[in-house]
Every structure is written in structure tokens, then in C-alpha cells.
Design a protein around this motif. Structure first.
Motif, PDB file in Angstrom:
ATOM      1  N   ARG A   1      38.872  35.905  41.123  1.00  0.00           N
ATOM      2  CA  ARG A   1      38.531  37.246  41.617  1.00  0.00           C
ATOM      3  C   ARG A   1      39.574  37.721  42.634  1.00  0.00           C
ATOM      4  O   ARG A   1      40.009  38.875  42.593  1.00  0.00           O
ATOM      5  N   LEU A   2      39.972  36.837  43.539  1.00  0.00           N
ATOM      6  CA  LEU A   2      40.964  37.215  44.548  1.00  0.00           C
ATOM      7  C   LEU A   2      42.296  37.548  43.903  1.00  0.00           C
ATOM      8  O   LEU A   2      42.889  38.590  44.203  1.00  0.00           O
TER       9      LEU A   2
ATOM     10  N   ARG B   1      43.018  38.479  40.860  1.00  0.00           N
ATOM     11  CA  ARG B   1      42.937  39.733  40.091  1.00  0.00           C
ATOM     12  C   ARG B   1      42.928  40.935  41.021  1.00  0.00           C
ATOM     13  O   ARG B   1      43.579  41.940  40.764  1.00  0.00           O
ATOM     14  N   ALA B   2      42.190  40.818  42.117  1.00  0.00           N
ATOM     15  CA  ALA B   2      42.131  41.922  43.075  1.00  0.00           C
ATOM     16  C   ALA B   2      43.488  42.131  43.733  1.00  0.00           C
ATOM     17  O   ALA B   2      43.910  43.270  43.947  1.00  0.00           O
TER      18      ALA B   2
ATOM     19  N   ASP C   1      43.812  45.856  42.852  1.00  0.00           N
ATOM     20  CA  ASP C   1      43.025  46.723  43.720  1.00  0.00           C
ATOM     21  C   ASP C   1      43.065  46.237  45.160  1.00  0.00           C
ATOM     22  O   ASP C   1      42.474  45.215  45.499  1.00  0.00           O
TER      23      ASP C   1
ATOM     24  N   ASP D   1      41.629  47.462  47.881  1.00  0.00           N
ATOM     25  CA  ASP D   1      40.329  47.448  48.549  1.00  0.00           C
ATOM     26  C   ASP D   1      39.510  46.224  48.152  1.00  0.00           C
ATOM     27  O   ASP D   1      38.867  45.584  48.997  1.00  0.00           O
ATOM     28  N   GLU D   2      39.532  45.898  46.886  1.00  0.00           N
ATOM     29  CA  GLU D   2      38.799  44.718  46.420  1.00  0.00           C
ATOM     30  C   GLU D   2      39.448  43.442  46.965  1.00  0.00           C
ATOM     31  O   GLU D   2      38.749  42.477  47.271  1.00  0.00           O
ATOM     32  N   ALA D   3      40.755  43.450  47.105  1.00  0.00           N
ATOM     33  CA  ALA D   3      41.441  42.285  47.674  1.00  0.00           C
ATOM     34  C   ALA D   3      40.984  42.049  49.110  1.00  0.00           C
ATOM     35  O   ALA D   3      40.738  40.909  49.510  1.00  0.00           O
TER      36      ALA D   3
ATOM     37  N   THR E   1      38.108  42.845  50.341  1.00  0.00           N
ATOM     38  CA  THR E   1      36.745  42.321  50.233  1.00  0.00           C
ATOM     39  C   THR E   1      36.762  40.839  49.878  1.00  0.00           C
ATOM     40  O   THR E   1      36.050  40.037  50.495  1.00  0.00           O
ATOM     41  N   GLN E   2      37.560  40.464  48.890  1.00  0.00           N
ATOM     42  CA  GLN E   2      37.615  39.058  48.458  1.00  0.00           C
ATOM     43  C   GLN E   2      38.188  38.164  49.552  1.00  0.00           C
ATOM     44  O   GLN E   2      37.729  37.031  49.744  1.00  0.00           O
TER      45      GLN E   2
END
Length: 88
Positions: free
Chosen positions: A36-37, A39-40, A44, A46-48, A50-51
Motif C-alpha cells: 500500500r505504501l 503504490r501510494a 498519490d 496524499d495517500e502516501a 496517510t500510509q
């Protein structure tokens, strides 16, 4: 990880990420969280963020658990425990 720099298989950014993934995995972070990290980070911002926050929380919890374990280890007796059959 011992990359073969002479062959130029990975650029510096890829080597840095591979080293991070290995260290994180060895620290107990699951592959699903690492996927998940990564890919973020690739897609993305913002998602990075968050992760990364999720992983920081994991590290904080793990550090707390290890600190607690260290305290318990320091207080453990070094003499063998007496068993009930040896008591008067």
C-alpha cells in the motif's frame, strides 16, 4: 541487501526503496502495508502521507511493546524457579 553496483541494476532511488522495504519487513511490517505504501508513493501523495502515518503508529506501538519487554527482562530472576514439589 547487497546490491551489485557494478552492473547498474538499480538506480539510487530504487536501492533506497529496496533497503527500506527490507528493513520494514524485518521490523515486522507486513507485506500488505508495504505494498500500500509503495503504490501510494508511486501514485498519490496524499495517500502516501496517510500510509506513512500508519507505519509510524505501528513503529511507536512496537517500540512501546519492546520497552515494556525490556523492563520485564531486567526484573526477571536469574535463579531457577522453585517448583511446587520442592516446597515444604
Amino acid at each position: 541487501m547487497h546490491p551489485r553496483r557494478c552492473c547498474g541494476l538499480f538506480d539510487d532511488a530504487a536501492l533506497q526503496r529496496l533497503c527500506f522495504v527490507r528493513a520494514a519487513f524485518e521490523a515486522g511490517i507486513g507485506l500488505d502495508a508495504l505494498v500500500r505504501l509503495c503504490r501510494a508513493l508511486d501514485v498519490d501523495g496524499d495517500e502516501a502521507v496517510t500510509q506513512l502515518a500508519v507505519l509510524r503508529q505501528f513503529v511507536e506501538r512496537r517500540c512501546g511493546a519492546l520497552a515494556s519487554l525490556e523492563v520485564q527482562l531486567a526484573t526477571m530472576p536469574t535463579e531457577p524457579a522453585q517448583h511446587a514439589e520442592n516446597l515444604p
